[in-house]
Design a protein around this motif. Structure first.
Motif, short mmCIF file in Angstrom:
data_model
loop_
_atom_site.label_atom_id
_atom_site.label_comp_id
_atom_site.label_asym_id
_atom_site.label_seq_id
_atom_site.Cartn_x
_atom_site.Cartn_y
_atom_site.Cartn_z
N TRP A 1 32.67 34.86 37.78
CA TRP A 1 33.99 34.31 37.53
C TRP A 1 34.37 34.64 36.09
O TRP A 1 33.66 34.27 35.15
CB TRP A 1 34.00 32.80 37.74
N VAL A 2 35.47 35.35 35.90
CA VAL A 2 35.86 35.81 34.57
C VAL A 2 37.35 35.59 34.36
O VAL A 2 38.12 35.42 35.31
CB VAL A 2 35.51 37.30 34.35
N ALA A 3 37.77 35.65 33.11
CA ALA A 3 39.19 35.61 32.78
C ALA A 3 39.84 36.92 33.20
O ALA A 3 39.17 37.96 33.31
CB ALA A 3 39.38 35.39 31.27
N LYS A 4 41.15 36.89 33.41
CA LYS A 4 41.85 38.10 33.85
C LYS A 4 41.65 39.25 32.87
O LYS A 4 41.44 40.39 33.30
CB LYS A 4 43.34 37.81 34.03
N GLU A 5 41.73 38.97 31.58
CA GLU A 5 41.61 40.06 30.61
C GLU A 5 40.25 40.75 30.72
O GLU A 5 40.17 41.98 30.64
CB GLU A 5 41.82 39.51 29.19
N THR A 6 39.19 39.99 30.93
CA THR A 6 37.86 40.58 31.12
C THR A 6 37.82 41.41 32.39
O THR A 6 37.27 42.52 32.42
CB THR A 6 36.79 39.47 31.19
N LEU A 7 38.44 40.88 33.44
CA LEU A 7 38.47 41.60 34.71
C LEU A 7 39.22 42.93 34.56
O LEU A 7 38.78 43.97 35.07
CB LEU A 7 39.12 40.71 35.78
N TYR A 8 40.36 42.90 33.86
CA TYR A 8 41.13 44.13 33.63
C TYR A 8 40.29 45.16 32.89
O TYR A 8 40.25 46.34 33.25
CB TYR A 8 42.39 43.85 32.80
N LYS A 9 39.60 44.73 31.84
CA LYS A 9 38.90 45.66 30.96
C LYS A 9 37.64 46.25 31.59
O LYS A 9 37.27 47.40 31.28
CB LYS A 9 38.53 44.95 29.65
N GLU A 10 36.97 45.51 32.46
CA GLU A 10 35.65 45.93 32.93
C GLU A 10 35.62 46.46 34.36
O GLU A 10 34.61 47.04 34.77
CB GLU A 10 34.67 44.77 32.77
N SER A 11 36.68 46.32 35.12
CA SER A 11 36.68 46.75 36.51
C SER A 11 36.97 48.23 36.65
O SER A 11 37.79 48.80 35.92
CB SER A 11 37.72 45.96 37.31
N ASP A 12 36.31 48.87 37.62
CA ASP A 12 36.66 50.23 38.01
C ASP A 12 37.83 50.23 38.99
O ASP A 12 38.59 51.19 39.06
CB ASP A 12 35.46 50.92 38.66
N LEU A 13 37.93 49.14 39.74
CA LEU A 13 39.03 48.99 40.69
C LEU A 13 39.36 47.51 40.81
O LEU A 13 38.46 46.68 40.89
CB LEU A 13 38.68 49.57 42.06
N ILE A 14 40.66 47.20 40.82
CA ILE A 14 41.14 45.82 40.93
C ILE A 14 41.97 45.69 42.20
O ILE A 14 42.82 46.55 42.49
CB ILE A 14 41.99 45.43 39.71
N THR A 15 41.74 44.62 42.96
CA THR A 15 42.54 44.37 44.14
C THR A 15 43.12 42.96 44.06
O THR A 15 42.44 42.01 43.66
CB THR A 15 41.72 44.57 45.43
N LEU A 16 44.40 42.84 44.41
CA LEU A 16 45.16 41.60 44.22
C LEU A 16 45.37 40.88 45.55
O LEU A 16 45.80 41.50 46.54
CB LEU A 16 46.53 41.91 43.61
N HIS A 17 45.10 39.57 45.55
CA HIS A 17 45.28 38.78 46.77
C HIS A 17 45.80 37.38 46.39
O HIS A 17 45.13 36.38 46.63
CB HIS A 17 43.97 38.71 47.56
N VAL A 18 46.99 37.37 45.82
CA VAL A 18 47.61 36.12 45.38
C VAL A 18 49.01 36.02 45.98
O VAL A 18 49.63 37.03 46.32
CB VAL A 18 47.70 36.06 43.84
N PRO A 19 49.53 34.80 46.15
CA PRO A 19 50.89 34.65 46.64
C PRO A 19 51.90 35.00 45.56
O PRO A 19 51.57 34.99 44.37
CB PRO A 19 50.97 33.16 47.01
N LEU A 20 53.12 35.29 45.97
CA LEU A 20 54.19 35.53 45.01
C LEU A 20 54.86 34.21 44.67
O LEU A 20 55.42 33.54 45.54
CB LEU A 20 55.21 36.51 45.58
N THR A 21 54.79 33.84 43.41
CA THR A 21 55.46 32.65 42.90
C THR A 21 56.09 33.05 41.56
O THR A 21 55.81 34.13 41.03
CB THR A 21 54.47 31.50 42.66
N PRO A 22 56.92 32.19 40.99
CA PRO A 22 57.42 32.51 39.64
C PRO A 22 56.31 32.74 38.61
O PRO A 22 56.51 33.47 37.64
CB PRO A 22 58.27 31.27 39.30
#
Length: 325
Positions: free
Chosen positions: A189-210
């Motif tokens: 479990w990591v913060a988004k910034e860590t996930l952005y910096k260290e991932s080779d591939l990112i996949t998104l599975h969140v609802p659309l909200t404001p």
């Protein structure tokens, strides 16, 4: 009662949902335009209908102003960003959805897109069609760091399927970390910034909200590795499409796969990028999952007409999210 079916396709592979409506004595009209309906088009055609079997078209206060007979919105799918839930509740319009039906198909498409990006399939396909023969080095899942943002019904299924490919490093981010998933899976479990910096591939599975609209902009994309990739099979508008184009056009990121767009059908510059894999909101479009979605939404309409309790009413938590925003 009369039902307007706006989602398309509908009953294309299995006519059983229409038989259910007929058996319950519900007259119906299927989307006469054969495409996604705009807010004003829906407002213009909904006045005589008691039930709306809905897709992703905007169901707003303006639409409900013209829907004097409307008593039920039965959403074919899970996303509710297009439905003004509080306006519906204020007018005593019940809302149901099909939360589980699309998840297996979306998860499987995500895995397919993931492999395609790691092995540069979209780029190679484009090059061969253009008369160019180039063999690209790629990565296997087991040797990659995969970032998953959102571990709900779909994100969790993606996580489970990744176990079949060995032991990749998996970074996850969600507003409610689940200790049980940590026990069952080797995840961080990591913060988004860590996930952005260290991932080779990112996949998104969140609802659309404001809060998630334009969640990923140029700044976030530039945090990512130069040869990283990103997938959006959740909702259009979570990645800023113009920012994604600008970043990829500059040579940063090796690829992207986008199944959902802010405006659909999509017409825009991402279509000019050979390493950007674009699909037409097809995440749920396996025969079995689409059929199940249509049937479950129709069954809710039948239950309503028969005076029975809805099986999948939209939970209070979804109303709370919209109220908080």
């Amino acid at each position: 009662m009369k039902a307007l079916i706006t989602t398309i396709p509908f009953a294309e592979k299995d006519g059983f949902p229409l038989e259910l409506l007929k058996g319950a004595g519900i007259a119906y009209q299927i989307n006469p335009l054969g495409r996604k309906i705009t807010e004003q088009e829906l407002a213009d055609m909904i006045s005589d209908f008691d039930i709306l079997i809905a897709g992703t078209e905007p169901i707003t206060a303006n639409v409900m102003d013209n829907a004097k007979n409307l008593k039920l919105i039965s959403r074919v799918g899970i996303g509710l960003d297009n439905v003004d839930l509080h306006e519906a509740r204020r007018r005593r319009i019940k809302v149901a959805y099909t939360p589980d039906a699309p998840a297996p198909a979306v998860a499987e498409l995500t895995i397919g897109l993931l492999i395609s990006l790691l092995r540069h399939v979209p780029l190679s396909n484009h090059q061969i069609h253009s008369g160019e023969w180039t063999r690209h080095f790629g990565k296997r899942i087991a040797d990659s760091t995969i970032g998953i943002i959102g571990l709900g019904r779909i994100g969790t299924r993606v996580l489970r399927r990744l176990k079949c490919f060995g032991t990749p490093r998996i970074l996850v981010n969600d507003i409610k970390p689940d200790p049980e998933l940590t026990r069952l899976h080797k995840i961080e479990w990591v913060a988004k910034e860590t996930l952005y910096k260290e991932s080779d591939l990112i996949t998104l599975h969140v609802p659309l909200t404001p809060l998630t609209h334009n969640m990923i902009t140029k700044r976030d994309l530039m945090y990512m590795k130069e040869d990283a990739s990103i997938i959006n099979a959740s909702r259009g508008g979570i990645i800023n499409e113009q920012d994604l184009f600008d970043v990829m056009k500059s040579g940063h990121l090796s690829g992207a796969a986008i199944d959902v767009f802010e405006k659909e059908p999509y017409v825009g510059p991402l279509a000019d990028l050979p390493n950007c894999l674009l699909t037409a909101h097809m995440g749920s479009m396996s025969v079995d999952c689409r059929t199940r979605m249509e049937q479950e939404a129709t069954e809710e309409a039948v239950r309503f007409v028969e005076g029975k309790a809805l099986k999948h009413p939209v939970p209070q938590s979804e109303y709370d999210v919209q109220e908080a925003l």
